[in-house]
Structure formats: C-alpha cells, structure tokens
Motif scaffolding. Structure first.
Motif, short mmCIF file in Angstrom:
data_model
loop_
_atom_site.label_atom_id
_atom_site.label_comp_id
_atom_site.label_asym_id
_atom_site.label_seq_id
_atom_site.Cartn_x
_atom_site.Cartn_y
_atom_site.Cartn_z
N GLU A 74 0.82 -1.21 0.00
CA GLU A 74 0.00 0.00 0.00
C GLU A 74 0.86 1.27 0.00
O GLU A 74 0.47 2.29 -0.56
CB GLU A 74 -0.93 0.00 1.21
N LEU A 75 2.04 1.21 0.62
CA LEU A 75 2.94 2.37 0.66
C LEU A 75 3.55 2.68 -0.70
O LEU A 75 3.98 3.81 -0.96
CB LEU A 75 4.05 2.15 1.69
N LYS A 76 3.58 1.70 -1.58
CA LYS A 76 4.03 1.88 -2.97
C LYS A 76 5.38 2.58 -3.06
O LYS A 76 5.56 3.53 -3.83
CB LYS A 76 2.98 2.65 -3.77
N GLY A 77 6.34 2.16 -2.25
CA GLY A 77 7.69 2.69 -2.34
C GLY A 77 7.91 4.05 -1.70
O GLY A 77 8.97 4.63 -1.83
N ARG A 78 6.93 4.59 -1.00
CA ARG A 78 7.10 5.88 -0.35
C ARG A 78 8.13 5.83 0.77
O ARG A 78 8.73 6.83 1.10
CB ARG A 78 5.76 6.38 0.19
N LEU A 79 8.29 4.66 1.36
CA LEU A 79 9.31 4.42 2.38
C LEU A 79 10.08 3.16 1.99
O LEU A 79 9.48 2.18 1.55
CB LEU A 79 8.68 4.21 3.76
N SER A 80 11.38 3.19 2.22
CA SER A 80 12.19 2.00 2.02
C SER A 80 11.87 1.00 3.13
O SER A 80 11.19 1.34 4.11
CB SER A 80 13.67 2.37 2.07
N LYS A 81 12.38 -0.22 3.00
CA LYS A 81 12.18 -1.21 4.07
C LYS A 81 12.74 -0.68 5.38
O LYS A 81 12.11 -0.82 6.43
CB LYS A 81 12.84 -2.53 3.70
N ALA A 82 13.91 -0.06 5.32
CA ALA A 82 14.52 0.51 6.53
C ALA A 82 13.66 1.65 7.06
O ALA A 82 13.51 1.81 8.28
CB ALA A 82 15.93 1.00 6.23
N GLY A 83 13.09 2.45 6.18
CA GLY A 83 12.20 3.54 6.58
C GLY A 83 10.96 3.04 7.27
O GLY A 83 10.50 3.63 8.26
N ALA A 131 11.95 14.12 -0.05
CA ALA A 131 11.60 12.89 0.68
C ALA A 131 10.24 13.06 1.38
O ALA A 131 9.44 12.13 1.40
CB ALA A 131 12.68 12.56 1.71
N LEU A 132 9.99 14.25 1.91
CA LEU A 132 8.69 14.54 2.53
C LEU A 132 7.59 14.48 1.47
O LEU A 132 6.56 13.84 1.67
CB LEU A 132 8.70 15.91 3.19
N LEU A 133 7.80 15.15 0.36
CA LEU A 133 6.78 15.16 -0.70
C LEU A 133 6.51 13.75 -1.23
O LEU A 133 5.35 13.42 -1.54
CB LEU A 133 7.19 16.08 -1.85
N ALA A 134 7.54 12.91 -1.30
CA ALA A 134 7.34 11.53 -1.76
C ALA A 134 6.41 10.77 -0.81
O ALA A 134 5.62 9.94 -1.25
CB ALA A 134 8.67 10.82 -1.87
N LEU A 135 6.47 11.09 0.46
CA LEU A 135 5.65 10.39 1.43
C LEU A 135 4.19 10.83 1.38
O LEU A 135 3.30 10.04 1.66
CB LEU A 135 6.21 10.64 2.85
N ILE A 136 3.93 12.05 0.97
CA ILE A 136 2.55 12.56 0.98
C ILE A 136 1.91 12.64 -0.40
O ILE A 136 0.76 13.04 -0.51
CB ILE A 136 2.45 13.92 1.69
N LYS A 137 2.64 12.26 -1.44
CA LYS A 137 2.06 12.35 -2.79
C LYS A 137 0.97 11.36 -3.01
O LYS A 137 0.86 10.36 -2.36
CB LYS A 137 3.13 12.22 -3.85
#
Length: 137
Positions: A74-83, A131-137
C-alpha cells in the motif's frame, strides 16, 4: 452529434473529478507547486498542520484493505524497508495512521533546517523536502 455529446460529457467528467479530488501529486512536484497545493492559509509556506492534513488524506487514499494500516504494498515505495522499520515502533510490519503521521513529522523536521516551523519552496526542493513530498504524494 453523439460524438460531440460524448466529448462534452467526458470533458465535464474530467473537470468534476479534478475539482472533487484530494490533493495528490501524480508526478514529482516542484517545491513551488507543492506549496500552492498544500498552503491553505496562503502565506507562501507550509506548516506541519497543513502537511499532516494532506498526509492524512494520503493515508486514507492508500489504505485499501480497511485494516487501518499501510503495508509495503500500500505504501508503494514511499518508504524503504529501513524507513518502514524506523517508522514502525511496534514492529508489526505495517504503519497505522499515527505512525505514518509521525514519519511525516520526522521528514518535515528534516526539511526545516532553520527550525522556523514552516517550509518554503526552496526547502521543499531540498533532498529532505523531496523525501517529505514523496511520502505525501
């Protein structure tokens, strides 16, 4: 005549769907464009409250299986596994809305080097801002 009606209907549908749609970034967005989309008080900056409102809507849009959490799919790559591991204090492999918004707040802080509590277009264009924008896009 029917082609003309169909084209008009398609155009109207497109306009109506774009008006009713929540803020979403289909493509990488520049800092200036992101500020325009997120800045509800029109002060040319975004604060954490404005960003978290968009993030909350993003969470709701991504959360497809109605379990109240986002998994890696569901996150579709917005966070890495480590993230995901970092943002997942209960180590269940998913993020609930509280965890997701905490990750957004962390990225917001990283994108705010002057610690003024707001982000302008230049800060959103930084690596941390992107990185912030990638998380909320």
């Amino acid at each position: 005549m029917s082609l003309r009606v169909s084209s008009a209907f398609a155009a109207l549908t497109l306009v109506l769907s774009s008006v009713a749609a929540p803020v979403a970034f289909a493509k990488p967005t520049s800092g200036a464009a992101a500020v325009k989309m997120i800045d509800t008080d029109n002060d040319a900056t975004v604060d954490l409250k404005e960003v978290q409102a968009v993030a909350s809507a993003t969470f709701d849009r991504l959360e497809k299986d109605a379990d109240g959490t986002l998994d890696a799919k569901e996150l579709k790559g917005r966070l890495s596994k480590a993230g995901v591991r970092q943002a997942d204090p209960d180590s269940d492999g998913t993020l609930d809305k509280k965890e997701y918004l905490a990750a957004v707040a962390e990225r917001f802080q990283a994108a705010d080097p002057d610690n003024d509590g707001t982000l302008d277009a230049k800060e959103l264009n930084s690596k941390a801002g992107k990185a912030l924008l990638a998380l909320i896009k």
